[in-house]
Design a protein around this motif. Structure first.
Motif, PDB file in Angstrom:
ATOM      1  N   VAL A 135      43.855  36.318  34.057  1.00 49.73           N
ATOM      2  CA  VAL A 135      42.961  36.832  33.023  1.00 49.73           C
ATOM      3  C   VAL A 135      43.640  36.764  31.652  1.00 49.73           C
ATOM      4  O   VAL A 135      43.007  36.370  30.656  1.00 49.73           O
ATOM      5  CB  VAL A 135      42.528  38.281  33.341  1.00 49.73           C
ATOM      6  CG1 VAL A 135      41.757  38.883  32.163  1.00 49.73           C
ATOM      7  CG2 VAL A 135      41.660  38.323  34.594  1.00 49.73           C
TER       8      VAL A 135
ATOM      9  N   LYS B 123      34.322  38.335  33.101  1.00 53.54           N
ATOM     10  CA  LYS B 123      34.642  38.117  34.504  1.00 53.54           C
ATOM     11  C   LYS B 123      33.844  39.068  35.389  1.00 53.54           C
ATOM     12  O   LYS B 123      33.229  38.649  36.379  1.00 53.54           O
ATOM     13  CB  LYS B 123      36.136  38.310  34.739  1.00 53.54           C
ATOM     14  CG  LYS B 123      36.541  38.224  36.206  1.00 53.54           C
ATOM     15  CD  LYS B 123      37.983  38.663  36.408  1.00 53.54           C
ATOM     16  CE  LYS B 123      38.336  38.727  37.891  1.00 53.54           C
ATOM     17  NZ  LYS B 123      39.679  39.292  38.112  1.00 53.54           N
TER      18      LYS B 123
ATOM     19  N   ASP C 151      37.889  39.971  43.733  1.00 51.87           N
ATOM     20  CA  ASP C 151      38.549  38.675  43.547  1.00 51.87           C
ATOM     21  C   ASP C 151      38.736  37.926  44.861  1.00 51.87           C
ATOM     22  O   ASP C 151      38.554  36.703  44.929  1.00 51.87           O
ATOM     23  CB  ASP C 151      39.914  38.874  42.888  1.00 51.87           C
ATOM     24  CG  ASP C 151      39.804  39.244  41.417  1.00 51.87           C
ATOM     25  OD1 ASP C 151      38.665  39.439  40.936  1.00 51.87           O
ATOM     26  OD2 ASP C 151      40.843  39.328  40.751  1.00 51.87           O
TER      27      ASP C 151
ATOM     28  N   LEU D 262      39.542  30.681  35.526  1.00 53.90           N
ATOM     29  CA  LEU D 262      40.148  31.441  36.625  1.00 53.90           C
ATOM     30  C   LEU D 262      40.263  30.574  37.877  1.00 53.90           C
ATOM     31  O   LEU D 262      41.285  30.608  38.578  1.00 53.90           O
ATOM     32  CB  LEU D 262      39.325  32.700  36.924  1.00 53.90           C
ATOM     33  CG  LEU D 262      39.380  33.807  35.875  1.00 53.90           C
ATOM     34  CD1 LEU D 262      38.345  34.878  36.192  1.00 53.90           C
ATOM     35  CD2 LEU D 262      40.781  34.416  35.805  1.00 53.90           C
TER      36      LEU D 262
ATOM     37  N   VAL E 182      34.941  31.548  31.528  1.00 55.68           N
ATOM     38  CA  VAL E 182      35.956  32.444  32.075  1.00 55.68           C
ATOM     39  C   VAL E 182      36.189  32.156  33.555  1.00 55.68           C
ATOM     40  O   VAL E 182      37.334  31.992  34.003  1.00 55.68           O
ATOM     41  CB  VAL E 182      35.549  33.920  31.873  1.00 55.68           C
ATOM     42  CG1 VAL E 182      36.409  34.844  32.730  1.00 55.68           C
ATOM     43  CG2 VAL E 182      35.668  34.302  30.405  1.00 55.68           C
TER      44      VAL E 182
ATOM     45  N   SER F 221      37.873  40.174  30.544  1.00 51.43           N
ATOM     46  CA  SER F 221      37.684  40.965  31.758  1.00 51.43           C
ATOM     47  C   SER F 221      36.220  41.356  31.928  1.00 51.43           C
ATOM     48  O   SER F 221      35.695  41.369  33.047  1.00 51.43           O
ATOM     49  CB  SER F 221      38.563  42.221  31.711  1.00 51.43           C
ATOM     50  OG  SER F 221      39.932  41.878  31.738  1.00 51.43           O
TER      51      SER F 221
END
Length: 231
Positions: free
Chosen positions: A185, A203, A215, A179, A175, A200
């Motif tokens: 996402v 993440k 982030d 990203l 994941v 999610s």
């Protein structure tokens, strides 16, 4: 005997039988200068000339280990046009499938999060590219001897931070890797064919394990996770 270099996805079956049955060392590094330096170290006192095999991609390491059984692997975390996150998983998979083959990571990366993720894989040694040649040779020698001694880098890293970063799972690595390649996402969910809520969750768990609060911090401080392109 001349050095044999294997790059990209070329067939590793080109090794002469005389070499296959003798001691081998495998070096993986996309930087030609670093690869030659490591070959020089290994051929100094540990291996005969011509018995150090060079690859330039981490993804090519498992197929090589499947076909051959080198006495040691000395590698950077990621190779040509690769990133560190898949490299972590490759190293972990190699450690699980070939636990008898010592792996020494000789890296230019210095991020504490990455170094501790590498330590979590159970590698036999960690050192820096800029370490003295004797230090690298000593680390490789200890790994080949099966010594339980911790390399000074591991001890220094742990003492200097007092932090621990739990190992990322395979899904969490995938994941975050997607990203860092610039996908959203929802795009990652589509790529992995998973529900967006599941992605999610992966993440969020990965960010907590790596100590990133949001982030913005992850993308600002997590450049070590971005793809590394080489000319």
């Amino acid at each position: 005997m001349m050095e044999i270099q294997i790059q990209g996805n070329e067939n590793t079956d080109i090794l002469p039988a005389t070499i296959r049955k003798t001691s081998l060392a495998l070096v993986m590094d996309a930087c030609p200068i670093s690869a030659l330096a490591l070959r020089h170290i290994l051929e100094g006192n540990l291996f005969k000339n011509g018995h150090v095999i060079i690859l330039d991609k981490a993804a090519d390491v498992p197929p090589f280990l499947y076909s051959y059984s080198p006495d040691v692997v000395v590698m950077e975390i990621s190779g040509k046009d690769e990133s560190a996150l898949p490299g972590i998983q490759i190293i972990a998979d190699c450690r699980q499938q070939w636990p008898h083959i010592p792996i020494v990571v000789c890296t230019a990366f210095t991020d504490i999060r990455l170094l501790l993720q590498i330590k979590n894989t159970g590698v036999s040694g960690i050192c820096f590219r800029h370490d003295a040649l004797k230090t690298i040779e000593h680390t490789v020698g200890l790994a080949m001897a099966g010594s339980g001694k911790k390399h000074r880098l591991t001890e220094r890293v742990l003492k200097s931070t007092g932090q621990t970063f739990p190992a990322l799972t395979r899904k969490e690595i995938q994941v975050i890797h997607h990203l860092m390649e610039g996908n959203s996402v929802s795009e990652v969910a589509e790529l992995m064919q998973r529900d967006i809520r599941t992605v999610s969750t992966h993440k969020r768990n990965a960010m907590e394990k790596l100590g990133y609060r949001d982030d913005a911090e992850m993308f600002a401080k997590g450049q070590w996770m971005a793809p590394q392109f080489h000319d």
